[in-house]
Design a protein around this motif. Sequence first.
Motif, PDB file in Angstrom:
ATOM      1  N   GLU A   1     -14.878  11.178  -6.230  1.00  0.00           N
ATOM      2  CA  GLU A   1     -13.449  10.948  -6.021  1.00  0.00           C
ATOM      3  C   GLU A   1     -12.615  12.090  -6.593  1.00  0.00           C
ATOM      4  O   GLU A   1     -11.536  12.402  -6.080  1.00  0.00           O
ATOM      5  CB  GLU A   1     -13.039   9.621  -6.667  1.00  0.00           C
ATOM      6  CG  GLU A   1     -13.558   8.397  -5.919  1.00  0.00           C
ATOM      7  CD  GLU A   1     -13.216   7.100  -6.633  1.00  0.00           C
ATOM      8  OE1 GLU A   1     -12.531   7.173  -7.690  1.00  0.00           O
ATOM      9  OE2 GLU A   1     -13.616   6.028  -6.150  1.00  0.00           O
ATOM     10  N   ARG A   2     -13.128  12.724  -7.655  1.00  0.00           N
ATOM     11  CA  ARG A   2     -12.397  13.835  -8.290  1.00  0.00           C
ATOM     12  C   ARG A   2     -12.822  15.194  -7.731  1.00  0.00           C
ATOM     13  O   ARG A   2     -12.420  16.242  -8.262  1.00  0.00           O
ATOM     14  CB  ARG A   2     -12.607  13.793  -9.802  1.00  0.00           C
ATOM     15  CG  ARG A   2     -12.061  12.549 -10.477  1.00  0.00           C
ATOM     16  CD  ARG A   2     -11.908  12.763 -11.976  1.00  0.00           C
ATOM     17  NE  ARG A   2     -13.190  12.951 -12.649  1.00  0.00           N
ATOM     18  CZ  ARG A   2     -13.864  11.991 -13.272  1.00  0.00           C
ATOM     19  NH1 ARG A   2     -13.381  10.750 -13.277  1.00  0.00           N
ATOM     20  NH2 ARG A   2     -15.002  12.242 -13.875  1.00  0.00           N
ATOM     21  N   ASP A   3     -13.666  15.178  -6.679  1.00  0.00           N
ATOM     22  CA  ASP A   3     -14.156  16.418  -6.060  1.00  0.00           C
ATOM     23  C   ASP A   3     -14.860  17.313  -7.067  1.00  0.00           C
ATOM     24  O   ASP A   3     -14.767  18.550  -7.003  1.00  0.00           O
ATOM     25  CB  ASP A   3     -13.013  17.194  -5.399  1.00  0.00           C
ATOM     26  CG  ASP A   3     -12.492  16.495  -4.151  1.00  0.00           C
ATOM     27  OD1 ASP A   3     -13.277  15.761  -3.527  1.00  0.00           O
ATOM     28  OD2 ASP A   3     -11.312  16.683  -3.818  1.00  0.00           O
ATOM     29  N   GLU A   4     -15.589  16.715  -8.015  1.00  0.00           N
ATOM     30  CA  GLU A   4     -16.288  17.480  -9.041  1.00  0.00           C
ATOM     31  C   GLU A   4     -17.720  17.795  -8.609  1.00  0.00           C
ATOM     32  O   GLU A   4     -18.370  17.007  -7.918  1.00  0.00           O
ATOM     33  CB  GLU A   4     -16.315  16.716 -10.367  1.00  0.00           C
ATOM     34  CG  GLU A   4     -14.958  16.582 -11.019  1.00  0.00           C
ATOM     35  CD  GLU A   4     -15.045  15.932 -12.392  1.00  0.00           C
ATOM     36  OE1 GLU A   4     -16.181  15.648 -12.846  1.00  0.00           O
ATOM     37  OE2 GLU A   4     -13.984  15.703 -13.006  1.00  0.00           O
ATOM     38  N   THR A   5     -18.200  18.928  -9.055  1.00  0.00           N
ATOM     39  CA  THR A   5     -19.590  19.306  -8.842  1.00  0.00           C
ATOM     40  C   THR A   5     -20.467  18.629  -9.902  1.00  0.00           C
ATOM     41  O   THR A   5     -20.051  18.480 -11.056  1.00  0.00           O
ATOM     42  CB  THR A   5     -19.733  20.838  -8.949  1.00  0.00           C
ATOM     43  OG1 THR A   5     -18.991  21.443  -7.900  1.00  0.00           O
ATOM     44  CG2 THR A   5     -21.185  21.269  -8.852  1.00  0.00           C
TER      45      THR A   5
ATOM     46  N   VAL B   1     -34.231  18.447  -8.434  1.00  0.00           N
ATOM     47  CA  VAL B   1     -32.894  18.591  -9.008  1.00  0.00           C
ATOM     48  C   VAL B   1     -32.051  19.446  -8.063  1.00  0.00           C
ATOM     49  O   VAL B   1     -32.437  20.565  -7.720  1.00  0.00           O
ATOM     50  CB  VAL B   1     -32.954  19.236 -10.405  1.00  0.00           C
ATOM     51  CG1 VAL B   1     -31.572  19.194 -11.054  1.00  0.00           C
ATOM     52  CG2 VAL B   1     -33.990  18.532 -11.296  1.00  0.00           C
ATOM     53  N   GLU B   2     -30.907  18.925  -7.659  1.00  0.00           N
ATOM     54  CA  GLU B   2     -30.045  19.621  -6.704  1.00  0.00           C
ATOM     55  C   GLU B   2     -28.595  19.571  -7.156  1.00  0.00           C
ATOM     56  O   GLU B   2     -28.184  18.659  -7.895  1.00  0.00           O
ATOM     57  CB  GLU B   2     -30.161  18.987  -5.313  1.00  0.00           C
ATOM     58  CG  GLU B   2     -29.787  17.512  -5.301  1.00  0.00           C
ATOM     59  CD  GLU B   2     -30.071  16.826  -3.988  1.00  0.00           C
ATOM     60  OE1 GLU B   2     -29.852  17.454  -2.933  1.00  0.00           O
ATOM     61  OE2 GLU B   2     -30.510  15.657  -4.020  1.00  0.00           O
ATOM     62  N   ARG B   3     -27.840  20.569  -6.743  1.00  0.00           N
ATOM     63  CA  ARG B   3     -26.403  20.566  -7.015  1.00  0.00           C
ATOM     64  C   ARG B   3     -25.689  19.840  -5.886  1.00  0.00           C
ATOM     65  O   ARG B   3     -26.002  20.044  -4.709  1.00  0.00           O
ATOM     66  CB  ARG B   3     -25.881  21.994  -7.137  1.00  0.00           C
ATOM     67  CG  ARG B   3     -24.411  22.073  -7.553  1.00  0.00           C
ATOM     68  CD  ARG B   3     -23.962  23.500  -7.741  1.00  0.00           C
ATOM     69  NE  ARG B   3     -23.908  24.239  -6.476  1.00  0.00           N
ATOM     70  CZ  ARG B   3     -23.549  25.512  -6.373  1.00  0.00           C
ATOM     71  NH1 ARG B   3     -23.245  26.196  -7.478  1.00  0.00           N
ATOM     72  NH2 ARG B   3     -23.519  26.116  -5.196  1.00  0.00           N
ATOM     73  N   ILE B   4     -24.716  19.016  -6.250  1.00  0.00           N
ATOM     74  CA  ILE B   4     -23.928  18.279  -5.268  1.00  0.00           C
ATOM     75  C   ILE B   4     -22.481  18.744  -5.366  1.00  0.00           C
ATOM     76  O   ILE B   4     -21.860  18.675  -6.433  1.00  0.00           O
ATOM     77  CB  ILE B   4     -23.997  16.757  -5.512  1.00  0.00           C
ATOM     78  CG1 ILE B   4     -25.452  16.269  -5.567  1.00  0.00           C
ATOM     79  CG2 ILE B   4     -23.199  16.015  -4.447  1.00  0.00           C
ATOM     80  CD1 ILE B   4     -26.205  16.382  -4.272  1.00  0.00           C
ATOM     81  N   THR B   5     -21.956  19.219  -4.253  1.00  0.00           N
ATOM     82  CA  THR B   5     -20.545  19.608  -4.178  1.00  0.00           C
ATOM     83  C   THR B   5     -19.922  18.947  -2.953  1.00  0.00           C
ATOM     84  O   THR B   5     -20.625  18.586  -2.007  1.00  0.00           O
ATOM     85  CB  THR B   5     -20.380  21.137  -4.041  1.00  0.00           C
ATOM     86  OG1 THR B   5     -20.849  21.549  -2.748  1.00  0.00           O
ATOM     87  CG2 THR B   5     -21.165  21.883  -5.121  1.00  0.00           C
TER      88      THR B   5
END
Length: 377
Positions: free
Chosen positions: A13-17, A99-103
């Motif tokens: 909701e806060r558009d955080e990575t 492990v992956e980054r989510i944006t």
Amino acid sequence: MRDVIDAVADWTERDETFALATVVRTSKSAPRPPGAAMAVGINGEAVGSVSGGCVEGAVYHIAQDVIGDGTPVLQSFGYSDDDALAVGLTCGGIIDVFVERITPEEFPELADVIHDIRNGNPVAIATVVEHPQRARIGSRLVIWPSESSGTHGSSELDHAVIDDARGLLASGESGVLMYGPEGERMETGAKVFVASYQPKPRMIIFGAIDFAAAVARAGSMIGFHVTVCDARLVFATPARFPAADEVVVSWPHVYLQEELNRGTIDNRTVICVLTHDPKFDVPVLDIALRLEGPAKPAYIGAMGSRKTHDDRISRLQQAGVSQRQIAELHSPIGLDLGGRTPEETAVSIVAEIIAERWTGTGRPLRQLPGTVHSHSL
């Protein structure tokens, strides 16, 4: 992701990575199943678990690196015979963690996925965790029963994954699928982890008694959508069963037949008949025990003394229920734990349900050889 969904929803909701670490494969006595997750926020906060504590520190550091450079990591953790103090699983198990980054840019469907998980709508996420072309690692497809979004960089691989993932989604299973680099069957090189999210399985408790309140709390705790049903309006009230998702006033056999007609009874459904009154329990058991195929419940149990049990079996036989069907009934309900209170009885009932699901013996683990955790589905 279900176990970290509140934090993931807030960050989304806060558009955080953030970084998401997911167990994609296990063997031996691994403490958490495929799909177990740990999420790490951009400010360093961590929620969830991939191993019950054994390797969380190492995964946390990997997650921080992944947030920084965006490069996904597939890491295997296991017990080290050479150095028992090394990072690993001292229980003797082996887990593979992706492990992956989510944006927001890389996973635009995430808000929809969160909404579906929370509202019990079936959805699956298929992520490439290993591939000869490193650029494809971390690519994902979001798959619903009748549509999909995203790509793995190859239409052939996409078609193969979508077909197979829908099969896993229908059965509520998560796991790794293996293909050739372009989706070739019977080849290797590409591994795709499918995380399936189905609605919670149902626990239907017939009989609005004090034991039912305790069973409802225990059932909710282990992940069931709990319904309490009783024909007596004065007893079947939400105030008496705050842990239940719904409380229904209806004759048990009428309600069960209505739910069958609606298609809401399936192979994951658990039915607990706690009325121990023949005018309530015999008609509903007559229906439940005859069910076959996709509507056959995973577990049917009925409460009562040995005398009540014998009388119930006699009535069911007179109604035409076969001996094979009667053999499916767990009666008297629960495992022999020696408990007396409603709460202790509830523990014995859910223990039997868990043992039935995972083909457990119900015996003390110290008396059994082999691995601690069953891998049966």
